[in-house]
Enzyme design. Structure first.
Site, PDB file in Angstrom:
ATOM      1  N   PRO A  87      -2.939  -8.878  -8.556  1.00 47.60           N
ATOM      2  CA  PRO A  87      -4.104  -9.552  -8.973  1.00 47.60           C
ATOM      3  C   PRO A  87      -4.249 -11.115  -8.914  1.00 47.60           C
ATOM      4  CG  PRO A  87      -3.372  -8.389 -10.828  1.00 47.60           C
ATOM      5  CD  PRO A  87      -2.536  -8.063  -9.660  1.00 47.60           C
ATOM      6  N   GLU A 114       3.076  -3.663 -16.392  1.00 45.21           N
ATOM      7  CA  GLU A 114       2.844  -4.864 -16.631  1.00 45.21           C
ATOM      8  C   GLU A 114       3.122  -5.990 -15.191  1.00 45.21           C
ATOM      9  OE1 GLU A 114       0.774  -6.465 -18.668  1.00 45.21           O
ATOM     10  OE2 GLU A 114       0.912  -4.582 -19.900  1.00 45.21           O
ATOM     11  N   ARG A 152      -6.753  -1.898  11.487  1.00 50.67           N
ATOM     12  CA  ARG A 152      -7.914  -2.071  12.550  1.00 50.67           C
ATOM     13  C   ARG A 152      -7.744  -3.175  13.505  1.00 50.67           C
ATOM     14  NH1 ARG A 152     -12.393   0.603  11.383  1.00 50.67           N
ATOM     15  NH2 ARG A 152     -14.013  -0.981  12.078  1.00 50.67           N
ATOM     16  N   ASP A 167     -18.153  -5.997  13.757  1.00 51.26           N
ATOM     17  CA  ASP A 167     -18.060  -5.916  12.221  1.00 51.26           C
ATOM     18  C   ASP A 167     -18.471  -6.975  11.299  1.00 51.26           C
ATOM     19  OD1 ASP A 167     -17.396  -3.010  12.206  1.00 51.26           O
ATOM     20  OD2 ASP A 167     -15.122  -3.200  11.914  1.00 51.26           O
TER      21      ASP A 167
HETATM   22  N1  SAM Z   1      -0.087  -7.777 -15.963  1.00 51.24           N
HETATM   23  C1  SAM Z   1      -0.906  -8.150 -14.624  1.00 51.24           C
HETATM   24  C2  SAM Z   1      -1.679  -9.243 -14.484  1.00 51.24           C
HETATM   25  O1  SAM Z   1      -2.443  -9.102 -15.304  1.00 51.24           O
HETATM   26  O2  SAM Z   1      -1.648  -9.823 -13.665  1.00 51.24           O
HETATM   27  C3  SAM Z   1      -1.438  -6.899 -14.184  1.00 51.24           C
HETATM   28  C4  SAM Z   1      -0.445  -5.841 -13.592  1.00 51.24           C
HETATM   29  S1  SAM Z   1      -1.232  -4.304 -13.011  1.00 51.24           S
HETATM   30  C5  SAM Z   1      -1.491  -3.282 -14.477  1.00 51.24           C
HETATM   31  C6  SAM Z   1       0.066  -3.425 -12.086  1.00 51.24           C
HETATM   32  C7  SAM Z   1       0.177  -3.782 -10.712  1.00 51.24           C
HETATM   33  O3  SAM Z   1      -1.142  -3.313 -10.044  1.00 51.24           O
HETATM   34  C8  SAM Z   1       0.398  -5.137 -10.236  1.00 51.24           C
HETATM   35  O4  SAM Z   1       1.875  -5.455 -10.348  1.00 51.24           O
HETATM   36  C9  SAM Z   1       0.080  -5.227  -8.733  1.00 51.24           C
HETATM   37  O5  SAM Z   1       1.121  -4.677  -7.981  1.00 51.24           O
HETATM   38  C10 SAM Z   1      -1.129  -4.124  -8.909  1.00 51.24           C
HETATM   39  N2  SAM Z   1      -2.446  -4.669  -9.042  1.00 51.24           N
HETATM   40  C11 SAM Z   1      -3.547  -4.403  -9.864  1.00 51.24           C
HETATM   41  N3  SAM Z   1      -4.410  -5.049  -9.698  1.00 51.24           N
HETATM   42  C12 SAM Z   1      -4.380  -5.795  -8.427  1.00 51.24           C
HETATM   43  C13 SAM Z   1      -5.307  -6.219  -7.775  1.00 51.24           C
HETATM   44  N4  SAM Z   1      -6.574  -6.664  -7.885  1.00 51.24           N
HETATM   45  N5  SAM Z   1      -4.871  -6.608  -6.359  1.00 51.24           N
HETATM   46  C14 SAM Z   1      -3.725  -6.304  -5.957  1.00 51.24           C
HETATM   47  N6  SAM Z   1      -2.852  -5.610  -6.474  1.00 51.24           N
HETATM   48  C15 SAM Z   1      -3.103  -5.238  -7.881  1.00 51.24           C
END
Ligand code: SAM
Length: 253
Positions: A87, A114, A152, A167
């Site tokens: 994220p 995490e 795609r 698109d």
């Molecule tokens: N503690 C982290 C933070 O707040 O930045 C979030 C960890 S999340 C619970 C667990 C995993 O989900 C991340 O390591 C990532 O690989 C994936 N993930 C969660 N949200 C995502 C998003 N919006 N885009 C891409 N990967 C995501």
């Protein structure tokens, strides 16, 4: 195009990789996707991939040595571009999808808990990619989003290349509305021009409808879009018409 995925939930990908255009692309051999279980690279018999965080606090952290071993083992002859789904990464958009597709060889790292020990990112990750400003429990769904979007762009995946270029976002605008049979649904008729067989008129209608959809739903895109003077004039006209009580056919509900 080759895509490798590292995850502790490989089974989540099974149906996804068999269905629809991605499944067909894999069958045709224009797309290769392999999913590896990160736990295969854990040294202990419990296949441990996480540990408690330094500094305390809730949640577990994915340990660096297992990730490093896995990523390096999958390097192959040509080193893939390593993408950590996170994220905290740059938000995925159409331009980024095309860039990633252009790399031709991707390794996707799916986090859980995490997230990964920060040193994995520092040592072996080329790029962090986010699919939006919200937090999911794992990187698997983001990886699937990326695989589907990138696929795609691979020639031969979408049968009509024209439908990709039309698109939403590709031209800077949203796509025009689409209709199919029947010609009338609960009192709403298909725009007559689409039944006319007049291809030039249909093309003009589609251009105008794309402009109108963008103005109404995503006006923020218009600032960046490369519009011709005629399209700019059309936009002004649509804006004036909307101000004077709405444009025909631009129902929101
Ligand atoms: N503690 C982290 C933070 O707040 O930045 C979030 C960890 S999340 C619970 C667990 C995993 O989900 C991340 O390591 C990532 O690989 C994936 N993930 C969660 N949200 C995502 C998003 N919006 N885009 C891409 N990967 C995501």
């Amino acid at each position: 195009m080759r895509i490798q995925v590292l995850t502790i939930f490989p089974e989540l990908f099974e149906r996804f990789l068999q269905a629809s255009l991605v499944g067909k692309a894999i069958e045709k051999g224009v797309l290769q996707v392999s999913v590896r279980d990160l736990r295969d690279f854990a040294p202990d018999r419990h296949r441990t991939v996480d540990d408690v965080p330094y500094g305390g606090g809730g949640g577990m952290v994915m340990v660096a040595p297992v990730w490093l071993r896995a990523v390096r083992a999958l390097a192959g002859e040509a080193r893939p571009w390593r993408v950590l789904l996170s994220p905290q990464g740059r938000r995925l958009d159409d331009a980024r999808v095309r860039e990633l597709a252009g790399r031709g060889d991707l390794l996707l790292l799916c986090g859980r808990y995490e997230g990964l020990d920060e040193r994995v990112r520092e040592l072996v990750v080329d790029e962090e990619v986010s699919i939006g400003d919200y937090v999911l429990s794992g990187g698997e769904l983001p990886a699937m989003v990326l695989i589907e979007a990138v696929s795609r762009e691979v020639p031969g995946v979408v049968q009509l290349a024209d439908s990709v270029t039309r698109d939403s976002f590709r031209s800077g605008l949203l796509d025009h509305p689409h209709y199919t049979r029947p010609p009338e649904v609960e009192g709403l008729r298909v725009p007559e021009v689409l039944l006319s067989g007049d291809h030039a008129a249909i093309e003009r209608w589609r251009e105008l409808a794309a402009l109108e959809a963008t103005r109404r739903k995503r006006p923020d895109l218009l600032g960046q879009a490369r519009l011709s003077p005629a399209q700019r004039r059309e936009l002004d006209r649509l804006g004036a018409a909307a101000g004077a009580g709405g444009v025909a056919g631009s129902r929101d509900s």
